[in-house]
Scaffold this motif. Sequence first.
Motif, PDB file in Angstrom:
ATOM      1  N   ILE A 187      -8.800 -41.699 -42.340  1.00 43.95           N
ATOM      2  CA  ILE A 187      -7.916 -41.198 -41.297  1.00 43.95           C
ATOM      3  C   ILE A 187      -8.742 -40.992 -40.039  1.00 43.95           C
ATOM      4  O   ILE A 187      -9.748 -40.274 -40.047  1.00 43.95           O
ATOM      5  N   LEU A 188      -8.324 -41.622 -38.948  1.00 47.43           N
ATOM      6  CA  LEU A 188      -9.055 -41.492 -37.689  1.00 47.43           C
ATOM      7  C   LEU A 188      -8.802 -40.122 -37.086  1.00 47.43           C
ATOM      8  O   LEU A 188      -7.659 -39.739 -36.879  1.00 47.43           O
ATOM      9  N   ARG A 189      -9.861 -39.386 -36.855  1.00 51.60           N
ATOM     10  CA  ARG A 189      -9.718 -38.070 -36.232  1.00 51.60           C
ATOM     11  C   ARG A 189     -10.181 -38.079 -34.787  1.00 51.60           C
ATOM     12  O   ARG A 189      -9.686 -37.313 -33.971  1.00 51.60           O
ATOM     13  N   SER A 190     -11.166 -38.919 -34.459  1.00 52.37           N
ATOM     14  CA  SER A 190     -11.690 -38.920 -33.096  1.00 52.37           C
ATOM     15  C   SER A 190     -12.329 -40.262 -32.773  1.00 52.37           C
ATOM     16  O   SER A 190     -12.683 -41.025 -33.670  1.00 52.37           O
ATOM     17  N   PHE A 191     -12.467 -40.550 -31.486  1.00 55.44           N
ATOM     18  CA  PHE A 191     -13.089 -41.795 -31.043  1.00 55.44           C
ATOM     19  C   PHE A 191     -13.552 -41.588 -29.613  1.00 55.44           C
ATOM     20  O   PHE A 191     -13.254 -40.573 -28.999  1.00 55.44           O
ATOM     21  N   ASP A 192     -14.282 -42.605 -29.085  1.00 58.19           N
ATOM     22  CA  ASP A 192     -14.655 -42.548 -27.669  1.00 58.19           C
ATOM     23  C   ASP A 192     -14.633 -43.958 -27.089  1.00 58.19           C
ATOM     24  O   ASP A 192     -14.215 -44.895 -27.767  1.00 58.19           O
ATOM     25  N   GLN A 193     -15.097 -44.107 -25.839  1.00 57.26           N
ATOM     26  CA  GLN A 193     -14.975 -45.389 -25.157  1.00 57.26           C
ATOM     27  C   GLN A 193     -15.835 -46.469 -25.789  1.00 57.26           C
ATOM     28  O   GLN A 193     -15.645 -47.649 -25.530  1.00 57.26           O
ATOM     29  N   TYR A 194     -16.816 -46.117 -26.627  1.00 58.77           N
ATOM     30  CA  TYR A 194     -17.646 -47.117 -27.282  1.00 58.77           C
ATOM     31  C   TYR A 194     -17.069 -47.536 -28.620  1.00 58.77           C
ATOM     32  O   TYR A 194     -17.686 -48.294 -29.346  1.00 58.77           O
ATOM     33  N   ALA A 195     -15.873 -46.995 -28.943  1.00 57.74           N
ATOM     34  CA  ALA A 195     -15.270 -47.189 -30.259  1.00 57.74           C
ATOM     35  C   ALA A 195     -16.100 -46.533 -31.345  1.00 57.74           C
ATOM     36  O   ALA A 195     -16.038 -46.958 -32.513  1.00 57.74           O
ATOM     37  N   ASN A 196     -16.926 -45.503 -31.017  1.00 58.07           N
ATOM     38  CA  ASN A 196     -17.478 -44.625 -32.044  1.00 58.07           C
ATOM     39  C   ASN A 196     -16.285 -43.952 -32.694  1.00 58.07           C
ATOM     40  O   ASN A 196     -15.316 -43.606 -32.012  1.00 58.07           O
ATOM     41  N   LEU A 197     -16.299 -43.784 -34.036  1.00 60.85           N
ATOM     42  CA  LEU A 197     -15.132 -43.255 -34.731  1.00 60.85           C
ATOM     43  C   LEU A 197     -15.509 -42.101 -35.643  1.00 60.85           C
ATOM     44  O   LEU A 197     -16.604 -42.081 -36.197  1.00 60.85           O
ATOM     45  N   VAL A 198     -14.597 -41.159 -35.790  1.00 59.44           N
ATOM     46  CA  VAL A 198     -14.739 -40.140 -36.832  1.00 59.44           C
ATOM     47  C   VAL A 198     -13.617 -40.373 -37.832  1.00 59.44           C
ATOM     48  O   VAL A 198     -12.439 -40.338 -37.476  1.00 59.44           O
ATOM     49  N   LEU A 199     -13.991 -40.663 -39.088  1.00 60.99           N
ATOM     50  CA  LEU A 199     -13.016 -40.934 -40.140  1.00 60.99           C
ATOM     51  C   LEU A 199     -13.090 -39.854 -41.206  1.00 60.99           C
ATOM     52  O   LEU A 199     -14.183 -39.480 -41.639  1.00 60.99           O
ATOM     53  N   GLN A 200     -11.928 -39.386 -41.645  1.00 58.86           N
ATOM     54  CA  GLN A 200     -11.885 -38.356 -42.682  1.00 58.86           C
ATOM     55  C   GLN A 200     -11.267 -38.923 -43.947  1.00 58.86           C
ATOM     56  O   GLN A 200     -10.462 -39.867 -43.875  1.00 58.86           O
ATOM     57  N   ASP A 201     -11.663 -38.332 -45.119  1.00 61.19           N
ATOM     58  CA  ASP A 201     -11.124 -38.783 -46.412  1.00 61.19           C
ATOM     59  C   ASP A 201     -11.338 -40.271 -46.586  1.00 61.19           C
ATOM     60  O   ASP A 201     -10.440 -41.000 -47.024  1.00 61.19           O
TER      61      ASP A 201
END
Lengths: 100, 142
Positions: B41-55
Motif C-alpha cells: 500500500i503506497l503511503r508516501s512518495f516524492d518527485q523522484y518516485a521514492n516510495l513508502v510501501l506498507q504491508d
Amino acid sequence: MLFFSFFKTLIDEQVIIELKNDMSIRGTLKSVDQFLNIKLDDVSVVDEVKYPHLSAVKNVFIRGSVVRYVHLPGAVVDTALLEDATRKEAASQASKAGGR
Amino acid sequence: MENTDPALLPSIIFTTAAQLVDCVDKKLLVVLRDGRKLIGILRSFDQYANLVLQDTIERIIVESMYSDIQRGVYIVRGENVVLVGEIEPEKEDSIPLKEVSLDEIYAARQDEINHRRQRELTKNSKLMDIGFSIDTQQEDMY
C-alpha cells in the motif's frame, strides 16, 4: 520542455510504451511530467504470456528513465508543428549558449 | 476547446506528484530494476518516485508459478522503480498464476537462472567467434 509539451498534446491517445527490458505496454496516455514519467490507463501488456505479473493491473505509472520508445499513431502527430517547435527550441538553445 | 487544451493547462497537474497522488493508500504492484515485484500500500512518495510501501509482500514469479514473502514497510529509492501499477481487487482473484511453496519457487528460479546463464555463455562464445567483444556488465534484470 519541448517533448513534455509534445506529450501533453497526446493525452487520451492510445500509445505503446516500449521499455528498456523489451517489454511493451499498450494504453491510453493520461499524464506526463517534466521527467517524461508516463501514466497510462487501461493497459495491456503486448506479450502477456511472457509478462504475467501485470494481469491484475489496469493503470500504470512508468518512470521516464526506463522508457526506450513511445510508439504513436502517425496520424496524431503534426510534424510541421513539431519541426517548427524544434527550430525555435534550437534557436533559443543556441542564443543561450552564445550569450555566455 | 482552447481552455481544455492540455498544453495550456496549469503545469501543476503535470508533475510527478499529480501522477502518484491518486495512488496513495491504494494497493500497488511495484516492479523494480532488479526484477523484484513488490505489492504493497503506497503511503508516501516524492518527485523522484521514492516510495513508502506498507504491508508489502515480495512476489517471486517463475513461469506460471508464484510465491509471496512478507516484507513489512519499505522505502524504495526512486531510481530503482520501473513501474507502479494499480491493482484491481476484482482481477486479483483471477490471475493466471498458481501459488506454490517458497522452496518450490526458489528451485524453479534457480533453474531459470542456470538456463539463462547457459544461453548467455553460448551466445557470448558465438559472438566472440565472429569478432565481438563481450560486455560483462550485469544489466538491469527486470
